[in-house]
Design an enzyme around this catalytic site. Structure first.
Site, PDB file in Angstrom:
ATOM      1  N   ASP A 167       8.992 -15.192  27.583  1.00  0.00           N
ATOM      2  CA  ASP A 167       8.589 -16.272  28.485  1.00  0.00           C
ATOM      3  C   ASP A 167       7.342 -15.825  29.242  1.00  0.00           C
ATOM      4  O   ASP A 167       7.330 -14.751  29.861  1.00  0.00           O
ATOM      5  CB  ASP A 167       9.716 -16.599  29.463  1.00  0.00           C
ATOM      6  CG  ASP A 167       9.392 -17.820  30.316  1.00  0.00           C
ATOM      7  OD1 ASP A 167       9.849 -18.918  29.958  1.00  0.00           O
ATOM      8  OD2 ASP A 167       8.676 -17.677  31.326  1.00  0.00           O
ATOM      9  N   ASN A 175      -1.236 -23.678  34.583  1.00  0.00           N
ATOM     10  CA  ASN A 175      -1.499 -25.090  34.284  1.00  0.00           C
ATOM     11  C   ASN A 175      -2.016 -25.826  35.514  1.00  0.00           C
ATOM     12  O   ASN A 175      -2.945 -26.644  35.434  1.00  0.00           O
ATOM     13  CB  ASN A 175      -0.229 -25.770  33.778  1.00  0.00           C
ATOM     14  CG  ASN A 175      -0.025 -25.606  32.284  1.00  0.00           C
ATOM     15  OD1 ASN A 175      -0.974 -25.488  31.525  1.00  0.00           O
ATOM     16  ND2 ASN A 175       1.229 -25.595  31.855  1.00  0.00           N
ATOM     17  N   HIS A 180      -4.046 -28.374  32.035  1.00  0.00           N
ATOM     18  CA  HIS A 180      -3.185 -28.258  30.858  1.00  0.00           C
ATOM     19  C   HIS A 180      -3.963 -27.942  29.580  1.00  0.00           C
ATOM     20  O   HIS A 180      -3.415 -27.320  28.662  1.00  0.00           O
ATOM     21  CB  HIS A 180      -2.371 -29.540  30.674  1.00  0.00           C
ATOM     22  CG  HIS A 180      -1.277 -29.699  31.681  1.00  0.00           C
ATOM     23  ND1 HIS A 180      -0.044 -29.107  31.540  1.00  0.00           N
ATOM     24  CD2 HIS A 180      -1.241 -30.359  32.867  1.00  0.00           C
ATOM     25  CE1 HIS A 180       0.717 -29.399  32.588  1.00  0.00           C
ATOM     26  NE2 HIS A 180       0.012 -30.160  33.407  1.00  0.00           N
ATOM     27  N   ASP A 184      -2.950 -24.975  27.155  1.00  0.00           N
ATOM     28  CA  ASP A 184      -2.727 -25.079  25.708  1.00  0.00           C
ATOM     29  C   ASP A 184      -3.530 -24.025  24.951  1.00  0.00           C
ATOM     30  O   ASP A 184      -3.044 -23.420  23.990  1.00  0.00           O
ATOM     31  CB  ASP A 184      -3.119 -26.474  25.213  1.00  0.00           C
ATOM     32  CG  ASP A 184      -2.115 -27.542  25.619  1.00  0.00           C
ATOM     33  OD1 ASP A 184      -1.021 -27.179  26.088  1.00  0.00           O
ATOM     34  OD2 ASP A 184      -2.434 -28.740  25.470  1.00  0.00           O
ATOM     35  N   GLU A 210       6.672 -22.680  27.408  1.00  0.00           N
ATOM     36  CA  GLU A 210       6.056 -21.346  27.324  1.00  0.00           C
ATOM     37  C   GLU A 210       7.061 -20.294  26.873  1.00  0.00           C
ATOM     38  O   GLU A 210       6.859 -19.097  27.072  1.00  0.00           O
ATOM     39  CB  GLU A 210       5.457 -20.951  28.681  1.00  0.00           C
ATOM     40  CG  GLU A 210       6.451 -20.752  29.802  1.00  0.00           C
ATOM     41  CD  GLU A 210       6.759 -22.033  30.574  1.00  0.00           C
ATOM     42  OE1 GLU A 210       7.202 -21.915  31.729  1.00  0.00           O
ATOM     43  OE2 GLU A 210       6.551 -23.128  30.027  1.00  0.00           O
TER      44      GLU A 210
END
Length: 292
Positions: A167, A175, A180, A184, A210
């Site tokens: 994680d 973010n 975002h 990505d 994630e």
């Protein structure tokens, strides 16, 4: 009537010549003929391929084991059937099922006939159904399937495997701060970093958001820890163009025949959360006795 029948036959042969993707070589694998259909499929003309071997259009990443099996089979006067990725003259990859038959006369191999079927669209549909659309690695559905297979294999062979539950730390803040789109891009870049470290036999997928899962076949917990630490360190030191290094928390669970697949995942997840609670950027191995 005879004239019409003859003309119809010629039309049929011409149509088949464009539909059937065939290639003929001599006994040494040198190309001596291809169909019109194969010209269309590969982008090469007969003139360009005459005197060459299929290596001209073969995909460089084809496993050596597959090639060895192919030649061993046809060398024994047997028919080989399988799936192979090839590359067109323009550099585009395409998938085929291939049937290769030895052309034999009095137990002597004169050459080989290869009949190809284009399955590129079928392969693409499978890829879309089993891959994460953002990163291109396995999606959760495919990971579930692979886990079932890995458990069966470990039970049958009395072997082991390990799970890494990963994680990304503080990803929500990334973010929120960078947007975002940047988030990505980081997920894509991070998966590339991980793929460059993992072994060919390792299985890597996105569990969600994630969170990522790595299946390490034939790997005990101690060996999995070394791999996880290498991943963690490489991610931390990679330049993701952030103000702070990107870090990851990793939980490890070794296969336990007394645990279900859901319990194995939950154990790796629990170990990962322990790594989070202990300050993040850490690897923790789940203790089979229930203590991390």
């Amino acid at each position: 009537m005879i004239c019409f029948s003859s003309k119809l036959k010629r039309i049929r042969l011409k149509v088949l010549d464009h539909i059937l993707f065939t290639l003929v070589t001599d006994e040494k694998g040198i190309i001596v003929d291809i169909s019109k259909g194969f010209e269309t499929l590969s982008g090469y003309t007969l003139k360009e391929l005459l005197g060459k071997t299929p290596k001209v259009f073969s995909y460089m990443g084809t496993p050596k084991e597959l090639i060895e099996d192919l030649w061993t089979t046809i060398g024994q006067n047997k028919t080989w059937y399988g799936e192979i990725k090839n590359r067109t003259k323009s550099g585009k990859d395409y998938w085929n099922t291939v049937r290769i038959e030895p052309l034999v006369d009095k137990d002597r191999i004169l050459g080989y006939l290869a009949i190809y079927t284009n399955i590129t669209e079928h392969k693409e549909l499978i890829r879309q159904a089993t891959s994460d659309p953002l990163t291109g690695i396995y999606n959760r559905a495919k990971l579930d399937f692979l886990l079932v297979h890995e458990v069966q294999e470990a039970y049958r062979e009395e072997n082991t495997f390990s799970l890494l539950f990963m994680d990304l730390d503080h990803f929500k803040e990334i973010n929120d701060h960078y947007g975002h789109l940047k988030g990505d891009q980081i997920l894509i870049e991070m998966t590339n970093v991980v793929r460059n470290i993992l072994r060919v036999s390792d299985l890597f997928g996105r569990w969600g958001g994630e969170e990522f899962l790595v299946i390490l076949p034939n790997t005990d917990g101690a060996s999995a820890y070394l791999i996880a630490e290498k991943l963690r360190h490489r991610i931390q030191t990679h330049d993701f163009a952030l103000n702070e290094p990107l870090t990851v928390s990793i939980g490890i669970c070794e296969y336990d025949p007394l645990k279900s697949i859901d319990e194995l995942i939950a154990a790796a997840d629990e170990a990962m959360y322990k790594a989070k609670n202990e300050g993040r950027n850490k690897t923790v191995i789940y203790d089979k006795k229930g203590k991390n």
